[in-house]
Write a protein that holds these residues in place. Structure first.
Motif: not given
Ligand code: PFF
Length: 431
Positions: A45-49, A197-202, A215-223, A262-264
């Motif tokens: 999540l962090l890298i994605y943001i 779940g919240v801990e896993f996510y945050l 790289y998957s965070a980057l691809g996901q961000a573009f998509f 929010l979906a996460g």
């Protein structure tokens, strides 16, 4: 207001709704949670943001500016500013859009099918939703019907044009989506084990970060932001000269990342409360949520579950229309086709291209175990995703940056931005 003869959005808000509609889709609600689940949750999540704001947002501004400056589709835009060889980059973007829509429509069909099954209610007799998902996606006839319906809806809205179709649909569908997400988050947080779940996510575990995660965070961000293939060049060509590109792009980016976030936040507490694995893969939303809907009183489960999948369809629809608009704009601008002809031919073609993807979730063994790499067997749909989105979208974004900096030049970008943002003039002239 954009008054050129190609049609345009009625206002800045109309553009923001449509561009946010394009951005928010299956990528946020279906894909982001399962990719995050497979890549370590919070660390991902962090890298994605970071990717979204540091790389995605500037590229979005660039795409919109190129579109507004040229009033053209991606091919025409690159050609106008960079000549014939750069036009190939635009053309490749259009091809990526076609290929992305081919599988995106199949997954949208799953969402529509689940909506119908929930409304009918039989699905609540099931006990193993993981097995149900596998059987469902392997059922050719259901998939065929629902993905035809989805493509027809998409084609109809794109045929209606920019203001009546795309903008009108997005303005209503987007706020409704927010509302249902919030309701499901609040519900999920009250369930047992939600905290895990919240801990896993945050709570990030940085040892899980490696080049593949990045790289998957980057691809996901573009998509997720609909970048790298010219969808926002196309939408940018429909906005007014006085609109502030930077503030619009920022609004779109914030909306998109907020919905993914929010979906996460909705899904992981639900997954953990059901004792399921967060790395379930593409079935995550379809499997985890059904257990939750089943545990509710029947009518409530039907209502909440039905609303969720309906909204997933709406979110997907505002994205499929932007995907279809890209090749349609190309055919209208460059080949002088009528809108109706461009829409009909492209919708049929893309639907046919999507058939092998549709058959690759169990219906045809050869397509379901199409190849093997990265340590696992891949479906045909996986391969299409890997080529046309994971690899191509960041590459498209990279080429756009090179194009703007060295071919179009930063002072032209800066001049284009400053039409709607006077004090911007003069910034970004370094190259
Ligand atoms: N952004 C969409 C999503 O997150 O579902 C997918 C998408 C739409 C990608 C439009 C690219 C595009 F041009």
């Amino acid at each position: 207001m954009n008054n050129n003869s190609r049609g345009g959005f009625s206002s800045k808000l109309g553009f923001i709704a449509a561009a946010a509609g394009s951005a928010v889709g299956l990528g946020n609600i279906w894909q982001f949670p399962y990719v995050a689940g497979q890549n370590g949750g919070a660390a991902f999540l962090l890298i994605y943001i970071l990717c979204i704001f540091l790389i995605g947002l500037p590229i979005m501004v660039g795409e919109i500016a190129v579109g507004r400056n040229t009033l053209a589709n991606p091919y025409g835009a690159y050609k106008k500013l960079g000549g014939k060889s750069w036009a190939l980059v635009g053309l490749f973007g259009i091809i990526c859009g076609v290929m992305i829509l081919s599988f995106y429509n199949v997954v949208s069909g799953w969402a529509l099918g689940y909506f119908i099954q929930i409304v009918k209610g039989d699905i609540f007799q099931e006990t193993d939703f993981s097995a149900y998902f596998k059987n469902y996606t392997a059922d050719f006839l259901d998939n065929l019907i629902y993905s035809i319906i989805f493509m027809l809806l998409t084609a109809f809205i794109v045929y209606k044009g920019i203001q009546k179709g795309i903008e009108g649909a997005s303005k209503v569908l987007m706020p409704t989506l927010f509302f249902i997400l919030i309701v499901l988050i609040i519900y999920g947080l009250t369930l047992p084990n939600a905290k895990e779940g919240v801990e896993f996510y945050l709570l990030p575990d940085f040892s899980l970060i490696n080049p593949a995660t990045i790289y998957s965070a980057l691809g996901q961000a573009f998509f997720s932001l609909s970048l790298g293939m010219g969808a926002l060049i196309t939408y940018g060509s429909y906005i007014g000269k006085n609109d502030n590109i930077i503030s619009s792009a920022t609004m779109v980016t914030i909306t998109d990342s907020l919905v993914a976030f929010l979906a996460g936040l909705m899904i992981f507490p639900l997954v953990f409360s059901q004792g399921q694995s967060p790395s379930e893969g593409p079935g995550l939303v379809f499997v985890a949520l059904l257990g939750v809907f089943k545990s509710m009183p029947v009518l409530v489960g039907k209502f909440v579950g039905g609303s969720f999948f309906l909204l997933l369809c709406f979110a997907a629809l505002t994205s499929t229309i932007s995907l279809l608009e890209v090749p349609v704009a190309y055919l209208i601008d460059e080949k002088k086709w009528s809108r109706i002809k461009a829409v009909s031919v492209m919708a049929i073609l893309i639907f046919l291209i999507g058939l092998p993807s549709m058959l690759s979730y169990g219906a045809v063994d050869f397509l379901s175990n199409f190849t093997f790499y990265e340590g696992s067997s891949k479906t045909f749909m996986d391969v299409v995703q890997d080529i046309f989105f994971v690899i191509s979208l960041p590459l498209g974004g990279f080429l756009l940056s090179i194009f703007i900096a060295y071919k179009w030049k930063m002072n032209n970008l800066s001049a284009e931005i400053s039409y709607g943002f006077k004090s911007y003039q003069g910034k970004g002239k370094r190259i």
